[in-house]
Design an enzyme around this catalytic site. Structure first.
Site, PDB file in Angstrom:
ATOM      1  N   GLY A  70       0.786  -1.230   0.000  1.00  0.00           N
ATOM      2  CA  GLY A  70       0.000   0.000   0.000  1.00  0.00           C
ATOM      3  C   GLY A  70       0.815   1.275   0.000  1.00  0.00           C
ATOM      4  N   THR A 118       2.346   4.458  -1.314  1.00  0.00           N
ATOM      5  CA  THR A 118       2.042   5.310  -2.467  1.00  0.00           C
ATOM      6  C   THR A 118       2.953   6.534  -2.538  1.00  0.00           C
ATOM      7  OG1 THR A 118       0.359   6.529  -1.216  1.00  0.00           O
ATOM      8  CG2 THR A 118      -0.394   4.638  -2.509  1.00  0.00           C
ATOM      9  N   HIS A 171       7.861   7.052   5.707  1.00  0.00           N
ATOM     10  CA  HIS A 171       6.954   7.703   6.660  1.00  0.00           C
ATOM     11  C   HIS A 171       6.326   6.661   7.571  1.00  0.00           C
ATOM     12  CE1 HIS A 171       4.774   6.806   2.935  1.00  0.00           C
ATOM     13  NE2 HIS A 171       3.724   6.521   3.692  1.00  0.00           N
TER      14      HIS A 171
HETATM   15  P1  AMP Z   1       1.330   5.335   2.025  1.00  0.00           P
HETATM   16  O1  AMP Z   1       0.125   4.861   1.239  1.00  0.00           O
HETATM   17  O2  AMP Z   1       1.732   4.428   3.161  1.00  0.00           O
HETATM   18  O3  AMP Z   1       2.490   5.645   1.094  1.00  0.00           O
HETATM   19  O4  AMP Z   1       0.906   6.664   2.747  1.00  0.00           O
HETATM   20  C1  AMP Z   1       0.878   7.904   2.107  1.00  0.00           C
HETATM   21  C2  AMP Z   1      -0.078   8.761   2.905  1.00  0.00           C
HETATM   22  O5  AMP Z   1       0.160  10.103   2.555  1.00  0.00           O
HETATM   23  C3  AMP Z   1      -1.547   8.465   2.649  1.00  0.00           C
HETATM   24  O6  AMP Z   1      -2.166   8.056   3.866  1.00  0.00           O
HETATM   25  C4  AMP Z   1      -2.082   9.795   2.117  1.00  0.00           C
HETATM   26  O7  AMP Z   1      -3.384  10.077   2.576  1.00  0.00           O
HETATM   27  C5  AMP Z   1      -1.074  10.781   2.668  1.00  0.00           C
HETATM   28  N1  AMP Z   1      -0.941  12.018   1.911  1.00  0.00           N
HETATM   29  C6  AMP Z   1      -0.857  12.164   0.570  1.00  0.00           C
HETATM   30  N2  AMP Z   1      -0.721  13.465   0.247  1.00  0.00           N
HETATM   31  C7  AMP Z   1      -0.703  14.162   1.418  1.00  0.00           C
HETATM   32  C8  AMP Z   1      -0.587  15.543   1.744  1.00  0.00           C
HETATM   33  N3  AMP Z   1      -0.441  16.509   0.809  1.00  0.00           N
HETATM   34  N4  AMP Z   1      -0.633  15.891   3.054  1.00  0.00           N
HETATM   35  C9  AMP Z   1      -0.784  14.948   4.012  1.00  0.00           C
HETATM   36  N5  AMP Z   1      -0.884  13.623   3.766  1.00  0.00           N
HETATM   37  C10 AMP Z   1      -0.843  13.235   2.484  1.00  0.00           C
END
Ligand code: AMP
Ligand code: ZN
Length: 117
Positions: free
Chosen positions: A96, A98, A103
């Site tokens: 998952g 993305t 992070h």
């Molecule tokens: P992952 O899918 O583990 O890579 O988590 C990426 C996370 O980043 C997701 O939960 C998104 O909702 C979050 N995300 C994407 N763009 C932003 C943004 N501009 N500010 C805060 N969170 C974000």
């Protein structure tokens, strides 16, 4: 080069304050901000300021920085008054991931099922 800001990286832009975010904590080496699409009442992302593509790369290249991120997850949980919470590092597209800047998700404020999906 590992650790250098990447022009095409959203989270590097958040570190540089070029993209707005609701920042809840910042240290010399990390930033914590609210996820834009929260999956729980508290959903905060903790990132190293330096760019590493995922948690595995971060742990291998900069273990002290990985420890900083882990310490900040605890500080966020403390500030958010979470008694129980989950720390998640999605690592790889199949899990998952993305955004390709390491992070930690800090999730809490509701019951969390185990095992996760
Ligand atoms: P992952 O899918 O583990 O890579 O988590 C990426 C996370 O980043 C997701 O939960 C998104 O909702 C979050 N995300 C994407 N763009 C932003 C943004 N501009 N500010 C805060 N969170 C974000
Ligand atoms: Zn980055």
């Amino acid at each position: 080069m590992a650790g250098e800001p990447q022009d095409d990286c959203l989270f590097c832009k958040i570190v540089a304050k070029q993209v707005p975010a609701t920042i809840v904590r910042e240290t010399d080496t990390t930033v914590a901000f609210r996820d834009i699409n929260p999956q729980a009442p508290t959903h905060v992302l903790v990132i190293p300021k330096a760019h590493h593509r995922d948690a595995a790369a971060l742990a291998a290249a900069a273990p002290d920085l990985a420890a900083d991120v882990l310490r900040e997850t605890q500080a966020v949980a403390d500030e958010e008054k979470l008694e129980s919470y989950r720390v998640v590092f999605n690592t790889g597209a199949g899990a998952g991931q993305t955004v390709w800047h390491a992070h930690a998700h800090v999730l809490g404020g509701r019951g969390l099922e185990w095992p996760p999906g």
